[in-house]
Write a protein that holds these residues in place. Structure first.
Motif, mmCIF file in Angstrom:
data_model
loop_
_atom_site.group_PDB
_atom_site.id
_atom_site.type_symbol
_atom_site.label_atom_id
_atom_site.label_comp_id
_atom_site.label_asym_id
_atom_site.label_seq_id
_atom_site.Cartn_x
_atom_site.Cartn_y
_atom_site.Cartn_z
ATOM 1 N N GLN A 1 0.810 -1.209 0.000
ATOM 2 C CA GLN A 1 0.000 0.000 0.000
ATOM 3 C C GLN A 1 0.849 1.267 0.000
ATOM 4 O O GLN A 1 0.308 2.358 -0.120
ATOM 5 N N HIS B 1 1.012 -8.860 6.090
ATOM 6 C CA HIS B 1 -0.384 -8.458 6.161
ATOM 7 C C HIS B 1 -0.744 -8.282 7.632
ATOM 8 O O HIS B 1 -0.673 -9.227 8.402
ATOM 9 N N VAL B 2 -1.115 -7.061 7.988
ATOM 10 C CA VAL B 2 -1.400 -6.731 9.378
ATOM 11 C C VAL B 2 -2.862 -6.337 9.486
ATOM 12 O O VAL B 2 -3.358 -5.544 8.685
ATOM 13 N N THR B 3 -3.544 -6.883 10.474
ATOM 14 C CA THR B 3 -4.913 -6.473 10.758
ATOM 15 C C THR B 3 -4.898 -5.674 12.050
ATOM 16 O O THR B 3 -4.550 -6.208 13.104
ATOM 17 N N GLU B 4 -5.218 -4.407 11.953
ATOM 18 C CA GLU B 4 -5.250 -3.523 13.118
ATOM 19 C C GLU B 4 -6.690 -3.468 13.627
ATOM 20 O O GLU B 4 -7.617 -3.229 12.857
ATOM 21 N N ILE C 1 -11.881 -2.303 11.930
ATOM 22 C CA ILE C 1 -10.714 -3.115 11.596
ATOM 23 C C ILE C 1 -10.078 -2.527 10.343
ATOM 24 O O ILE C 1 -10.775 -2.127 9.406
ATOM 25 N N GLU C 2 -8.764 -2.475 10.338
ATOM 26 C CA GLU C 2 -8.041 -1.983 9.172
ATOM 27 C C GLU C 2 -7.004 -3.035 8.767
ATOM 28 O O GLU C 2 -6.208 -3.465 9.593
ATOM 29 N N ASP C 3 -7.040 -3.433 7.494
ATOM 30 C CA ASP C 3 -6.052 -4.362 6.961
ATOM 31 C C ASP C 3 -4.971 -3.565 6.258
ATOM 32 O O ASP C 3 -5.261 -2.686 5.444
ATOM 33 N N ILE C 4 -3.721 -3.877 6.572
ATOM 34 C CA ILE C 4 -2.589 -3.196 5.973
ATOM 35 C C ILE C 4 -1.744 -4.243 5.257
ATOM 36 O O ILE C 4 -1.403 -5.273 5.832
ATOM 37 N N HIS C 5 -1.399 -3.983 4.004
ATOM 38 C CA HIS C 5 -0.600 -4.894 3.197
ATOM 39 C C HIS C 5 0.674 -4.161 2.802
ATOM 40 O O HIS C 5 0.618 -3.130 2.129
#
Length: 155
Positions: A5, A14-17, A24-28
């Motif tokens: 991103q 891949h992090v799920t905050e 919830i926010e997914d970070i790639h």
């Protein structure tokens, strides 16, 4: 497959905050961008910790990523794989209290795979069973069937 991103590289982390209830926010991210994100979080934590923490001879920092144990405790995640070795003394009691042990043993299959000799025996018994059924020798066929089930781990 996800793209990072923050750049054009392939995302490998891949992090799920969890931001709050229902948020919830997914970070790639690629590995490099993840390290940069982690370092920026470390720098944000450092000034507040410097005033709250007294310097200690026991405070360790990972030589690979610069993470301190205090920052790990605040963030809840390590910065790199080397942290497990660097902070082994600190995380051992934590792992024991959470999991009851410090060594991951994984799961075992309910039935162990057959050895080569057992596979050969199973093949022979299946052929013998077919022959006994064709010859209508049902009592012997039932014994062979039971042995096949025993080998296969069934009841």
């Amino acid at each position: 497959m996800f793209k990072c991103q923050r750049c054009v590289n392939k995302a490998v982390i891949h992090v799920t905050e969890i931001l709050g209830p229902g948020q919830i926010e997914d970070i790639h991210l690629c590995e490099n961008c993840y390290k940069n994100l982690l370092m920026s979080q470390l720098q944000e934590q450092a000034p507040s910790q410097a005033s709250a923490e007294q310097p200690s001879a026991h405070s360790k920092t990972c030589p690979a990523c610069g993470l301190s144990f205090q920052v790990f405790r605040n963030l809840g995640r390590f910065g790199c794989a080397q942290d497990y070795e660097v902070f082994e003394e600190e995380i051992t009691p934590l792992l024991e209290s959470l999991h009851g042990q410090v060594r991951h043993v994984g799961k075992s299959p309910r039935r162990a795979p057959l050895s080569a000799s057992q596979r050969a025996e199973l093949t022979q018994l299946q052929q013998q069973l077919q022959k006994l059924i064709r010859e209508e020798r049902y009592e012997e066929a039932a014994r062979v069937r039971d042995r096949i089930r025993q080998l296969e781990g069934g009841s």
